[in-house]
Design a protein around this motif. Structure first.
Motif, short mmCIF file in Angstrom:
data_model
loop_
_atom_site.label_atom_id
_atom_site.label_comp_id
_atom_site.label_asym_id
_atom_site.label_seq_id
_atom_site.Cartn_x
_atom_site.Cartn_y
_atom_site.Cartn_z
N ALA A 84 42.96 38.96 28.12
CA ALA A 84 41.40 38.30 27.64
C ALA A 84 40.55 38.18 29.09
N ALA A 85 41.18 37.70 30.21
CA ALA A 85 40.49 37.45 31.23
C ALA A 85 40.00 38.81 31.64
N ILE A 86 40.74 39.93 31.59
CA ILE A 86 40.21 41.30 32.25
C ILE A 86 39.20 41.65 31.53
N VAL A 87 39.29 41.88 29.87
CA VAL A 87 38.45 42.28 29.30
C VAL A 87 37.04 41.46 29.25
N ALA A 88 36.97 40.27 29.22
CA ALA A 88 35.91 39.32 29.47
C ALA A 88 35.18 39.77 30.61
N ARG A 89 35.95 39.73 31.83
CA ARG A 89 35.30 40.01 32.99
C ARG A 89 34.62 41.59 33.22
N VAL A 90 35.24 42.41 32.53
CA VAL A 90 34.61 43.74 32.35
C VAL A 90 33.40 43.71 31.65
N LEU A 91 33.59 43.15 30.62
CA LEU A 91 32.31 43.06 29.52
C LEU A 91 30.93 42.34 30.27
N ALA A 92 31.31 41.57 31.14
CA ALA A 92 30.38 40.64 31.73
C ALA A 92 30.09 41.23 33.10
N ARG A 93 30.80 42.03 33.80
CA ARG A 93 30.60 42.25 35.03
C ARG A 93 30.81 43.87 35.33
N GLY A 94 31.25 44.64 34.31
CA GLY A 94 31.43 46.03 34.58
C GLY A 94 32.66 46.02 35.55
N ARG A 95 32.76 47.33 36.05
CA ARG A 95 34.07 47.68 36.70
C ARG A 95 34.17 47.03 38.04
N GLU A 96 33.14 46.20 38.56
CA GLU A 96 33.03 45.56 39.75
C GLU A 96 34.16 44.58 40.16
N GLY A 97 35.08 44.60 40.98
CA GLY A 97 36.20 43.73 41.22
C GLY A 97 37.44 44.03 40.13
N ALA A 98 37.01 44.74 39.15
CA ALA A 98 38.38 44.87 38.04
C ALA A 98 39.53 45.25 38.69
#
Length: 205
Positions: A25-39
């Motif tokens: 959930a944390a990874i998906v939410a982060r990519v949805l909001a920020r893109g690949r940056e920092g993923a």
């Protein structure tokens, strides 16, 4: 280590990792909001956390981890606080200038992102259950040598690279489909809500 044991471990880990939990959930939410940056850094932290839990299981420290869990409790709440912080950042992110608005205003430290992913994994109840409760039933941990642990660690990184990479790609594709400011605003709120839910899941289990 016997190839059949590695394959059994890989299959079990793949299924366990693919089931959505706080980390996914944390990874998906982060990519949805920020893109690949920092993923990548965030996913690396999650994978390192898995290898640490694997080490505890192999070393026979499961009982110790359950009985003297102060350090893990601190990591658990640190991970939950980090997710809550990310949720707030996503919820309040502007969406009036297209996809660029979702990019980080300030570049986040790869080290901080890795430590964030690590904290999330160390406090993730799903990961704890897999390594401390289920893994001993899958592999005879008392027979695992140093070389065997290295092999299991490599398999762990490989499996998580596939699973986490797939989730990142799917989330990024979904993000690119929603290019309007209004859609991005909704996406920010959804991603923030998912991240907040992950924080609650980590903190309360």
């Amino acid at each position: 280590m016997d190839i059949s044991a590695l394959l059994v471990f890989a299959a079990a880990l793949f299924v366990a990792a693919a089931i959505p939990g706080p980390g996914i959930a944390a990874i998906v939410a982060r990519v949805l909001a920020r893109g690949r940056e920092g993923a990548f850094a965030f996913c690396l932290g999650i994978a390192i956390g898995d290898v640490i839990w694997l080490g505890f299981a192999v070393a026979g420290l499961a009982v110790l981890a359950k009985t003297f869990g102060t350090v893990f409790l601190v990591l658990k709440y640190a991970g939950a606080l980090y997710l809550a912080y990310l949720a707030w950042k996503m919820w309040t992110a502007p969406a009036d200038s297209g996809l660029a608005a979702l990019g980080p205003v300030r570049k986040e430290s790869p080290f901080a992102l890795t430590m964030g992913g690590l904290a999330v994994t160390m406090g993730n109840p799903k990961v704890m259950v897999f390594y401390l409760a289920l893994l001993p039933n899958i592999i005879a941990l008392e027979t695992v040598t140093v070389l065997g642990y290295a092999e299991l660690s490599l398999v762990t990184f490989a499996v998580l690279a596939v699973v986490l990479g797939a989730y990142c790609l799917l989330a990024e594709r979904a993000r690119k489909m929603l290019a309007s400011p209004r859609a991005l605003r909704v996406l920010n709120r959804v991603a923030g809500s998912v991240m907040a839910g992950a924080a609650v899941a980590v903190a309360t289990r």
